[in-house]
Design a protein around this motif. Sequence first.
Motif, PDB file in Angstrom:
ATOM      1  N   ASN A   1       0.847  -1.193   0.000  1.00 37.75           N
ATOM      2  CA  ASN A   1       0.000   0.000   0.000  1.00 37.75           C
ATOM      3  C   ASN A   1       0.881   1.241   0.000  1.00 37.75           C
ATOM      4  OD1 ASN A   1      -2.467  -1.501   0.261  1.00 37.75           O
ATOM      5  ND2 ASN A   1      -1.906  -1.867   2.396  1.00 37.75           N
TER       6      ASN A   1
ATOM      7  N   LYS B   1      -3.329   7.373  -2.890  1.00 37.08           N
ATOM      8  CA  LYS B   1      -3.141   6.008  -2.413  1.00 37.08           C
ATOM      9  C   LYS B   1      -3.288   5.005  -3.552  1.00 37.08           C
ATOM     10  CE  LYS B   1      -5.064   7.234   2.105  1.00 37.08           C
ATOM     11  NZ  LYS B   1      -6.190   7.024   3.045  1.00 37.08           N
ATOM     12  N   THR B   2      -2.432   3.993  -3.537  1.00 33.57           N
ATOM     13  CA  THR B   2      -2.555   2.918  -4.507  1.00 33.57           C
ATOM     14  C   THR B   2      -2.113   1.611  -3.864  1.00 33.57           C
ATOM     15  OG1 THR B   2      -2.054   2.247  -6.783  1.00 33.57           O
ATOM     16  CG2 THR B   2      -0.227   3.109  -5.483  1.00 33.57           C
ATOM     17  N   GLN B   3      -2.699   0.515  -4.322  1.00 33.56           N
ATOM     18  CA  GLN B   3      -2.371  -0.805  -3.786  1.00 33.56           C
ATOM     19  C   GLN B   3      -1.782  -1.658  -4.897  1.00 33.56           C
ATOM     20  OE1 GLN B   3      -4.025  -3.958  -4.417  1.00 33.56           O
ATOM     21  NE2 GLN B   3      -2.833  -5.082  -2.887  1.00 33.56           N
TER      22      GLN B   3
ATOM     23  N   ARG C   1      -1.801   3.158 -14.083  1.00 26.20           N
ATOM     24  CA  ARG C   1      -1.480   4.106 -13.012  1.00 26.20           C
ATOM     25  C   ARG C   1      -0.435   3.515 -12.076  1.00 26.20           C
ATOM     26  NH1 ARG C   1      -3.237   5.565  -7.803  1.00 26.20           N
ATOM     27  NH2 ARG C   1      -3.051   7.802  -7.417  1.00 26.20           N
ATOM     28  N   ARG C   2      -0.577   2.257 -11.704  1.00 26.38           N
ATOM     29  CA  ARG C   2       0.424   1.607 -10.853  1.00 26.38           C
ATOM     30  C   ARG C   2       1.805   1.656 -11.512  1.00 26.38           C
ATOM     31  NH1 ARG C   2      -3.939  -2.108 -10.530  1.00 26.38           N
ATOM     32  NH2 ARG C   2      -4.963  -2.028  -8.480  1.00 26.38           N
TER      33      ARG C   2
ATOM     34  N   ALA D   1      -6.196   1.189 -14.050  1.00 30.53           N
ATOM     35  CA  ALA D   1      -5.585   1.061 -12.723  1.00 30.53           C
ATOM     36  C   ALA D   1      -4.177   0.492 -12.825  1.00 30.53           C
ATOM     37  CB  ALA D   1      -6.459   0.185 -11.832  1.00 30.53           C
TER      38      ALA D   1
END
Length: 286
Positions: free
Chosen positions: A58, A64-66, A113-114, A110
Amino acid sequence: MQKFQQLQELYYRGSLKKGTPEWREYFALKYGIEGEAQANEYLKRHLPKNIKLIHNLNLDIAGKTQIDYLILARHLWWVIEIKNYNGVLKYENQQATLRGEAFHNDPFAAMRRRMTLVKELSQQTQRSLNVVGTFISIHPEGEVIWDSQEAFDIVMRHQLNRYFVQKIQEWNLSQADYVQADMDLINQVVNQEFACVDDISQETWQALRRGLRCNNCGSFNLEIENRRLTCRDCGDSSSKNQAIQIAMDQYHALYPSRPKVSVQTLYSFIDRQISRKTLFLSLIHI
């Protein structure tokens, strides 16, 4: 994981209504965790021991990103995302559908983005690092169809063994190690409060007091005899002290901000199935 444990306890205690956002979140987390457990077997089988594997990361970088998995090697960082979707995930014209129905989020966006965030972070190492990514469909019946050009690989379950062998050889990971300073850099942007969850509202307390439940199958159909509790559904057995510890863990899953639980509260939570005296004597040693 903390959020999943809370939702799981609500599910077992009959306090999640079918079709609600909480119900959908529980099953999304459940299938995700199951998928990651399956992916773990492939990663343990193929990854060299001298590189660093980080699970369930995390981060707080521009929000925030996981990240399911981040693999660190001296010359390469590898982002891996696991999806445990049953059916066809189709990505066409920047729109995602699952089994023909509109999908609530965009898993490809997503993933992009990661990758972008990890690349930006890798630049702080002041080394020439290659950042790569893999989007894995782990479900045996899962399939991905896409029409976009992506900067990450998209791999189905049946392709994994060959894929890992090929990439480990292609990226020369067998002889690679990792740099501890990279791990220190990542720790600086780890969000410790990312997974923090709120306590369940007091209004639901009465509904949660269903008694002791089996930690193996979730059933409340328990037999208490000779200081042991045995599940009539699956046969799992535990001592009273073990059952009390399990009940405390279940209570803390619902109320994570309450580190201590009183005898009376626990007595009420387990619906008086174990005496106050036994609870008191057990809690002294926990």
